[in-house]
Design an enzyme around this catalytic site. Structure first.
Site, PDB file in Angstrom:
ATOM      1  N   ASN A   1       3.309  -7.181  -5.627  1.00 39.81           N
ATOM      2  CA  ASN A   1       2.663  -8.383  -6.181  1.00 39.81           C
ATOM      3  C   ASN A   1       1.801  -8.134  -7.417  1.00 39.81           C
ATOM      4  O   ASN A   1       1.688  -8.994  -8.277  1.00 39.81           O
ATOM      5  CB  ASN A   1       1.879  -9.125  -5.096  1.00 39.81           C
ATOM      6  CG  ASN A   1       0.757  -8.311  -4.530  1.00 39.81           C
ATOM      7  OD1 ASN A   1       0.810  -7.079  -4.505  1.00 39.81           O
ATOM      8  ND2 ASN A   1      -0.275  -8.979  -4.070  1.00 39.81           N
TER       9      ASN A   1
ATOM     10  N   GLU B   1      -4.497  -0.646   2.146  1.00 38.98           N
ATOM     11  CA  GLU B   1      -4.798  -2.003   1.654  1.00 38.98           C
ATOM     12  C   GLU B   1      -3.672  -2.900   2.142  1.00 38.98           C
ATOM     13  O   GLU B   1      -2.563  -2.864   1.606  1.00 38.98           O
ATOM     14  CB  GLU B   1      -4.878  -2.009   0.120  1.00 38.98           C
ATOM     15  CG  GLU B   1      -5.990  -1.151  -0.451  1.00 38.98           C
ATOM     16  CD  GLU B   1      -7.377  -1.689  -0.168  1.00 38.98           C
ATOM     17  OE1 GLU B   1      -7.507  -2.853   0.265  1.00 38.98           O
ATOM     18  OE2 GLU B   1      -8.341  -0.942  -0.377  1.00 38.98           O
TER      19      GLU B   1
ATOM     20  N   CYS C   1      -2.850 -10.913  -1.770  1.00 35.30           N
ATOM     21  CA  CYS C   1      -3.180 -10.485  -0.407  1.00 35.30           C
ATOM     22  C   CYS C   1      -4.409 -11.204   0.151  1.00 35.30           C
ATOM     23  O   CYS C   1      -4.507 -11.449   1.344  1.00 35.30           O
ATOM     24  CB  CYS C   1      -3.401  -8.978  -0.379  1.00 35.30           C
ATOM     25  SG  CYS C   1      -4.581  -8.428  -1.612  1.00 35.30           S
TER      26      CYS C   1
ATOM     27  N   GLU D   1     -11.080   0.222  -2.167  1.00 35.83           N
ATOM     28  CA  GLU D   1     -10.766   0.604  -3.544  1.00 35.83           C
ATOM     29  C   GLU D   1     -11.860   0.019  -4.435  1.00 35.83           C
ATOM     30  O   GLU D   1     -12.490  -0.983  -4.088  1.00 35.83           O
ATOM     31  CB  GLU D   1      -9.396   0.029  -3.961  1.00 35.83           C
ATOM     32  CG  GLU D   1      -8.249   0.752  -3.260  1.00 35.83           C
ATOM     33  CD  GLU D   1      -6.861   0.344  -3.732  1.00 35.83           C
ATOM     34  OE1 GLU D   1      -6.667  -0.833  -4.082  1.00 35.83           O
ATOM     35  OE2 GLU D   1      -5.974   1.208  -3.743  1.00 35.83           O
TER      36      GLU D   1
END
Ligand code: NAD
Length: 500
Positions: free
Chosen positions: A157, A254, A288, A470
């Site tokens: 994505n 993630e 997400c 992150e």
């Protein structure tokens, strides 16, 4: 720098390796019209091993390069990314189907920002350890040491952004990387490798392998890989984390979400709808952190839906290079079929009320674009917590509206999920907003906005949505290991073996 759609080959030792073994090839597809773009050669096991060896060979020199010198090289890469922003954005549009209005202002920009942030961080002491006196005759110092050769495995994505969010802290900290893009969106990877090389990154520090689960699986299990940083679905993340745990590797995960957005009773309806639109339709819903479960006070439902129906008209599908287009197709045929199936399930089995959209294509597409993987922005209302469209991540432009009577009830229902990636509230009473945020079980939260994720802000999911973070200062810690040293200066060694 030639941004041509040429065939891709495993990239190691500082260059593409057309002579390296491949395990077959496939064509990537432009999702806006279903046409092939170029050929990707899958990396054979032998060529993945060669990429890892190339990284191993580069590690001693790169890890002992002073952080400020590493930062200088990475800053040059930042400048090149910005110089070639539009060319790279075109590649991302071709690969993902996102409108150029989005890729040219978000994808490369936010990737370059993160590289700049981590280069600056390590140049300004971000890798310094600590030292303290333990007692008058002894002190302790610590060092943050790089891990070694790390694997980055990306989702489709945000291809170049994910590659940069992983490689930026990895390389800044002195590690080397073997990166595998998603098989659906691999085009950016060689350009990024090329940019790093032109910036002066030594050969072997950043390498690229191509392929799907088999290539990712080999990378994850390889004994020379010290850490796996993975972005993708929860189900894949479980397999990757499981394989990595078997070898005691470090991991960052993630993963997916089904995030709640709570509209508080005092919220301005216009603002609430704007936030809900961003939380559901940006990037055609393929984000997400999307806030797909929108909790609206029962008394506000009618107004909320009326404003939403007006604002959905501002979603414009069409030619991806027209700067007025703000909505693209889904990124692949397989994903298109999955999203359409969910929409059908919402209508036929869940029996939610379809407020707008549905399984068809948006109106006004040209004959060429009609061959692509387009769906409409879709809103279901009168939803209940047990519906499949409310429980499962759809990863498309599908909003579900749920009504509630008390804020406590909304919070309790919002938390009733195994996922905990993101959450948000819209409201005017800021004390209430903070109070609700404090109770929501999610790693990334927003008040009166949605989606912004700057380099300075650590992001990562709770519960089954991930492990670790992150970005931000904490994002760098994920790429180093600690070494503590105790120094005795008193001349006498504390020992129990000095007397009979
Ligand atoms: P996916 O899990 O299907 O694939 C992700 C990557 O894993 C791909 O590169 C794939 O080739 C690779 N892979 C597949 N099987 C593997 C295996 N057994 N071992 C090693 N690698 C393997 O995910 P996707 O469909 O590409 O991405 C969409 C998902 O990613 C959504 O769930 C979305 O929420 C999530 N996502 C999360 C974040 C975040 O920061 N939390 C960001 C973007 C996307």
């Amino acid at each position: 720098m030639g941004f041509r759609d040429v065939d891709r080959h495993t990239f190691y030792a500082g260059k593409p390796q057309p002579s390296a073994e491949s395990s077959g090839s496939y064509e990537t597809i432009d999702p806006s019209n279903g046409k092939p773009v170029c050929k990707i050669n899958n990396s054979s096991t032998k060529s993945v091993d060669a990429a890892i060896q190339s990284a191993q060979a580069a590690f001693p020199a790169w890890s002992s390069t002073p952080p400020i010198e590493r930062a200088r090289i990475l800053q040059k890469a930042v400048a090149l990314l910005r110089e070639h922003n539009d060319a790279l954005a075109r590649v991302e549009t071709l690969d993902t189907g996102k409108p150029f209005s989005e890729t040219s202002t978000v994808d490369i920009v936010t990737g370059a920002d993160v590289l700049e942030y981590f280069a600056n961080l390590v140049a300004s002491g971000g890798l310094n350890g600590e030292s303290f006196r333990l007692r008058p005759t002894a002190s302790v110092y610590t060092a943050k040491e790089p891990l070694g050769v790390c694997a980055g495995i990306g989702a489709w994505n945000y291809p170049i952004q994910i590659a940069l969010w992983k490689s930026a802290p990895c390389l800044s900290a002195g590690n080397c990387m073997v990166y595998k893009p998603s098989e659906f969106t691999p085009l950016h990877a060689e350009y990024l490798a090329d940019i790093y090389k032109k910036a002066g990154l030594p050969d072997g520090v950043f390498n690229v392998v191509y392929g799907a689960a088999d290539v990712g699986g080999h990378l994850t299990k390889h004994p020379a890989i010290a850490k796996v940083s993975f972005t993708g679905q929860v189900s894949t993340g479980k397999k990757v984390a499981g394989a990595a745990a078997g070898e005691m590797k470090y991991v960052t995960m993630e993963l997916g979400g089904k995030s709640p957005l709570i509209v508080l009773p005092d919220a301005q309806v216009e603002q609430a709808v704007d936030v809900a639109m961003m939380a559901n339709f940006f990037s055609t819903g393929q984000v997400c952190t999307n806030g797909t479960r929108v909790f609206v006070p029962r008394a506000m439902k009618k107004d909320f839906e009326a404003v939403l129906l007006e604002k959905v008209k501002f979603v414009r599908a069409g030619d991806l290079f027209d700067m007025d287009t703000n909505f693209g197709p889904l990124s692949s045929k397989a994903h298109y079929e999955k999203v359409v199936q969910y929409v059908r399930h919402g209508i036929e089995t869940d029996k939610a009320t379809l407020l707008c959209g549905g399984p068809g294509q948006p109106s006004g597409l040209s004959a060429e674009l009609k061959q692509g993987y387009w769906v409409q922005p879709t809103v279901f209302t009168d939803c209940t917590d047990d519906m499949k469209i409310v429980r499962e991540e759809i990863f498309g432009p599908v909003m579900t509206v749920l009504t509630y009577d008390t804020v406590d009830e909304a919070v309790e229902r919002a938390n009733k999920t195994e996922l905990g990636l993101a959450a948000g509230v819209v409201g005017r009473d800021i004390d209430l907003c903070h109070g609700v945020i404090a109770k929501l079980e999610a790693g990334i939260t927003w008040i009166n906005t949605w989606g912004e994720s700057p380099a300075e802000m650590a992001v990562g999911g709770w519960k089954k949505s991930g492990v670790g973070v992150e970005n931000g200062r904490r994002g760098l810690e994920a790429w180093v290991r600690n070494k503590s040293t105790l120094v005795e200066m008193g001349g006498s060694v504390p020992t129990v073996f000095s007397k009979l």
